[in-house]
Design a protein around this motif. Sequence first.
Motif, PDB file in Angstrom:
ATOM      1  N   VAL A 141       0.852  -1.187   0.000  1.00 60.12           N
ATOM      2  CA  VAL A 141       0.000   0.000   0.000  1.00 60.12           C
ATOM      3  C   VAL A 141       0.890   1.240   0.000  1.00 60.12           C
ATOM      4  CG1 VAL A 141      -1.668   1.295   1.404  1.00 60.12           C
ATOM      5  CG2 VAL A 141      -1.835  -1.175   1.264  1.00 60.12           C
ATOM      6  N   ASN A 142       0.472   2.236  -0.749  1.00 64.13           N
ATOM      7  CA  ASN A 142       1.149   3.528  -0.718  1.00 64.13           C
ATOM      8  C   ASN A 142       0.660   4.264   0.530  1.00 64.13           C
ATOM      9  OD1 ASN A 142       1.984   6.170  -1.022  1.00 64.13           O
ATOM     10  ND2 ASN A 142       1.486   6.265  -3.194  1.00 64.13           N
ATOM     11  N   PRO A 143       1.515   4.484   1.523  1.00 59.80           N
ATOM     12  CA  PRO A 143       1.058   5.113   2.765  1.00 59.80           C
ATOM     13  C   PRO A 143       0.566   6.549   2.587  1.00 59.80           C
ATOM     14  CG  PRO A 143       3.429   4.854   2.795  1.00 59.80           C
ATOM     15  CD  PRO A 143       2.930   4.152   1.568  1.00 59.80           C
ATOM     16  N   HIS A 144       0.937   7.184   1.482  1.00 62.15           N
ATOM     17  CA  HIS A 144       0.462   8.545   1.224  1.00 62.15           C
ATOM     18  C   HIS A 144      -1.009   8.552   0.824  1.00 62.15           C
ATOM     19  CE1 HIS A 144       4.456  10.174   1.637  1.00 62.15           C
ATOM     20  NE2 HIS A 144       4.900   9.253   0.795  1.00 62.15           N
ATOM     21  N   GLN A 145      -1.555   7.378   0.519  1.00 61.46           N
ATOM     22  CA  GLN A 145      -2.953   7.271   0.118  1.00 61.46           C
ATOM     23  C   GLN A 145      -3.872   6.870   1.278  1.00 61.46           C
ATOM     24  OE1 GLN A 145      -4.167   8.132  -2.980  1.00 61.46           O
ATOM     25  NE2 GLN A 145      -2.096   8.967  -3.103  1.00 61.46           N
ATOM     26  N   ILE A 146      -3.290   6.682   2.472  1.00 62.30           N
ATOM     27  CA  ILE A 146      -4.095   6.321   3.646  1.00 62.30           C
ATOM     28  C   ILE A 146      -4.657   7.596   4.267  1.00 62.30           C
ATOM     29  CG2 ILE A 146      -4.081   5.269   5.944  1.00 62.30           C
ATOM     30  CD1 ILE A 146      -1.703   3.535   4.972  1.00 62.30           C
ATOM     31  N   GLU A 147      -5.973   7.658   4.384  1.00 60.91           N
ATOM     32  CA  GLU A 147      -6.608   8.818   5.009  1.00 60.91           C
ATOM     33  C   GLU A 147      -6.572   8.674   6.525  1.00 60.91           C
ATOM     34  OE1 GLU A 147     -10.669  11.496   4.771  1.00 60.91           O
ATOM     35  OE2 GLU A 147     -10.511   9.682   3.561  1.00 60.91           O
ATOM     36  N   TYR A 148      -6.991   7.493   7.024  1.00 63.67           N
ATOM     37  CA  TYR A 148      -6.891   7.210   8.454  1.00 63.67           C
ATOM     38  C   TYR A 148      -6.950   5.714   8.693  1.00 63.67           C
ATOM     39  CZ  TYR A 148     -12.056   7.017   8.414  1.00 63.67           C
ATOM     40  OH  TYR A 148     -13.368   6.723   8.141  1.00 63.67           O
ATOM     41  N   ILE A 149      -6.630   5.323   9.932  1.00 71.74           N
ATOM     42  CA  ILE A 149      -6.598   3.913  10.313  1.00 71.74           C
ATOM     43  C   ILE A 149      -7.511   3.730  11.523  1.00 71.74           C
ATOM     44  CG2 ILE A 149      -5.143   2.011  11.131  1.00 71.74           C
ATOM     45  CD1 ILE A 149      -2.749   3.526   9.882  1.00 71.74           C
ATOM     46  N   THR A 150      -8.351   2.685  11.473  1.00 69.60           N
ATOM     47  CA  THR A 150      -9.174   2.345  12.635  1.00 69.60           C
ATOM     48  C   THR A 150      -8.744   0.982  13.145  1.00 69.60           C
ATOM     49  OG1 THR A 150     -10.923   1.284  11.335  1.00 69.60           O
ATOM     50  CG2 THR A 150     -11.161   3.649  11.759  1.00 69.60           C
ATOM     51  N   ALA A 151      -9.036   0.724  14.418  1.00 67.06           N
ATOM     52  CA  ALA A 151      -8.678  -0.569  15.020  1.00 67.06           C
ATOM     53  C   ALA A 151      -9.783  -0.982  15.980  1.00 67.06           C
ATOM     54  CB  ALA A 151      -7.346  -0.464  15.738  1.00 67.06           C
ATOM     55  N   ASN A 152     -10.873  -1.513  15.424  1.00 69.76           N
ATOM     56  CA  ASN A 152     -11.999  -1.872  16.291  1.00 69.76           C
ATOM     57  C   ASN A 152     -12.754  -3.087  15.767  1.00 69.76           C
ATOM     58  OD1 ASN A 152     -13.007  -0.454  14.084  1.00 69.76           O
ATOM     59  ND2 ASN A 152     -14.267   0.914  15.265  1.00 69.76           N
ATOM     60  N   PRO A 153     -12.458  -4.303  16.044  1.00 71.75           N
ATOM     61  CA  PRO A 153     -11.178  -4.791  16.592  1.00 71.75           C
ATOM     62  C   PRO A 153     -10.135  -5.008  15.512  1.00 71.75           C
ATOM     63  CG  PRO A 153     -12.658  -6.647  16.399  1.00 71.75           C
ATOM     64  CD  PRO A 153     -13.430  -5.407  15.948  1.00 71.75           C
ATOM     65  N   ASP A 154     -10.551  -5.235  14.248  1.00 74.37           N
ATOM     66  CA  ASP A 154      -9.558  -5.422  13.174  1.00 74.37           C
ATOM     67  C   ASP A 154      -9.014  -4.079  12.708  1.00 74.37           C
ATOM     68  OD1 ASP A 154      -9.898  -8.227  13.064  1.00 74.37           O
ATOM     69  OD2 ASP A 154     -11.666  -7.996  11.794  1.00 74.37           O
ATOM     70  N   THR A 155      -7.758  -4.082  12.324  1.00 77.56           N
ATOM     71  CA  THR A 155      -7.144  -2.867  11.789  1.00 77.56           C
ATOM     72  C   THR A 155      -7.667  -2.645  10.376  1.00 77.56           C
ATOM     73  OG1 THR A 155      -5.169  -3.310  13.091  1.00 77.56           O
ATOM     74  CG2 THR A 155      -4.960  -1.711  11.297  1.00 77.56           C
ATOM     75  N   THR A 156      -8.180  -1.447  10.123  1.00 75.22           N
ATOM     76  CA  THR A 156      -8.732  -1.107   8.815  1.00 75.22           C
ATOM     77  C   THR A 156      -8.070   0.165   8.313  1.00 75.22           C
ATOM     78  OG1 THR A 156     -10.854  -2.057   9.454  1.00 75.22           O
ATOM     79  CG2 THR A 156     -10.859  -0.610   7.545  1.00 75.22           C
ATOM     80  N   LEU A 157      -7.527   0.086   7.099  1.00 78.39           N
ATOM     81  CA  LEU A 157      -6.972   1.262   6.436  1.00 78.39           C
ATOM     82  C   LEU A 157      -8.080   1.870   5.597  1.00 78.39           C
ATOM     83  CD1 LEU A 157      -3.625  -0.247   5.064  1.00 78.39           C
ATOM     84  CD2 LEU A 157      -4.046   0.780   7.308  1.00 78.39           C
ATOM     85  N   VAL A 158      -8.364   3.134   5.819  1.00 81.41           N
ATOM     86  CA  VAL A 158      -9.344   3.842   4.996  1.00 81.41           C
ATOM     87  C   VAL A 158      -8.541   4.723   4.055  1.00 81.41           C
ATOM     88  CG1 VAL A 158     -11.313   5.398   4.973  1.00 81.41           C
ATOM     89  CG2 VAL A 158     -11.033   3.769   6.864  1.00 81.41           C
ATOM     90  N   MET A 159      -8.660   4.419   2.765  1.00 80.97           N
ATOM     91  CA  MET A 159      -7.872   5.089   1.753  1.00 80.97           C
ATOM     92  C   MET A 159      -8.543   6.393   1.307  1.00 80.97           C
ATOM     93  SD  MET A 159      -5.632   2.776   1.902  1.00 80.97           S
ATOM     94  CE  MET A 159      -4.461   3.231   0.654  1.00 80.97           C
ATOM     95  N   LEU A 160      -7.771   7.277   0.699  1.00 85.89           N
ATOM     96  CA  LEU A 160      -8.317   8.529   0.185  1.00 85.89           C
ATOM     97  C   LEU A 160      -9.424   8.282  -0.835  1.00 85.89           C
ATOM     98  CD1 LEU A 160      -5.045  10.633  -0.221  1.00 85.89           C
ATOM     99  CD2 LEU A 160      -6.832  10.905   1.512  1.00 85.89           C
ATOM    100  N   SER A 161      -9.377   7.150  -1.515  1.00 82.24           N
ATOM    101  CA  SER A 161     -10.392   6.801  -2.507  1.00 82.24           C
ATOM    102  C   SER A 161     -11.709   6.370  -1.856  1.00 82.24           C
ATOM    103  CB  SER A 161      -9.885   5.659  -3.390  1.00 82.24           C
ATOM    104  OG  SER A 161      -9.738   4.474  -2.610  1.00 82.24           O
ATOM    105  N   GLY A 162     -11.672   6.132  -0.529  1.00 82.07           N
ATOM    106  CA  GLY A 162     -12.848   5.658   0.178  1.00 82.07           C
ATOM    107  C   GLY A 162     -12.847   4.155   0.403  1.00 82.07           C
ATOM    108  N   LYS A 163     -11.912   3.472  -0.225  1.00 82.46           N
ATOM    109  CA  LYS A 163     -11.813   2.014  -0.070  1.00 82.46           C
ATOM    110  C   LYS A 163     -11.343   1.673   1.334  1.00 82.46           C
ATOM    111  CE  LYS A 163      -9.968  -2.005  -2.437  1.00 82.46           C
ATOM    112  NZ  LYS A 163      -9.222  -2.474  -3.600  1.00 82.46           N
TER     113      LYS A 163
END
Length: 65
Positions: A14-36
Motif C-alpha cells: 500500500v502507498n502510505p500517502h494514500q491512507i486517510e486514516y486507520i481504525t482498530a476496532n477490533p480489526d485494523t482497517t486502512l481507509v484510503m483517500l479513494s474511500g476504499k
Amino acid sequence: MIEVTKLSGRVFYVNPHQIEYITANPDTTLVMLSGKHLVIKEEYETVFNKIVEYRKRIGAFKNEE
C-alpha cells in the motif's frame, strides 16, 4: 510502499500517502483517500512503525531531524 497482510493471508503493498486514516476496532482497517476500506492483520502500531520507516527511507523527515 509498505507491506500489509489481508485477513485471508494474502500479502500486498500500500502507498502510505494514500491512507486517510486507520481504525482498530477490533480489526485494523486502512481507509484510503479513494474511500476504499482495507482490513488487515497487522496491529495499528505495526502499521504506524512501517509508515514512519518508509518516510525515513524516502527522506520525508530530513528537515525534522
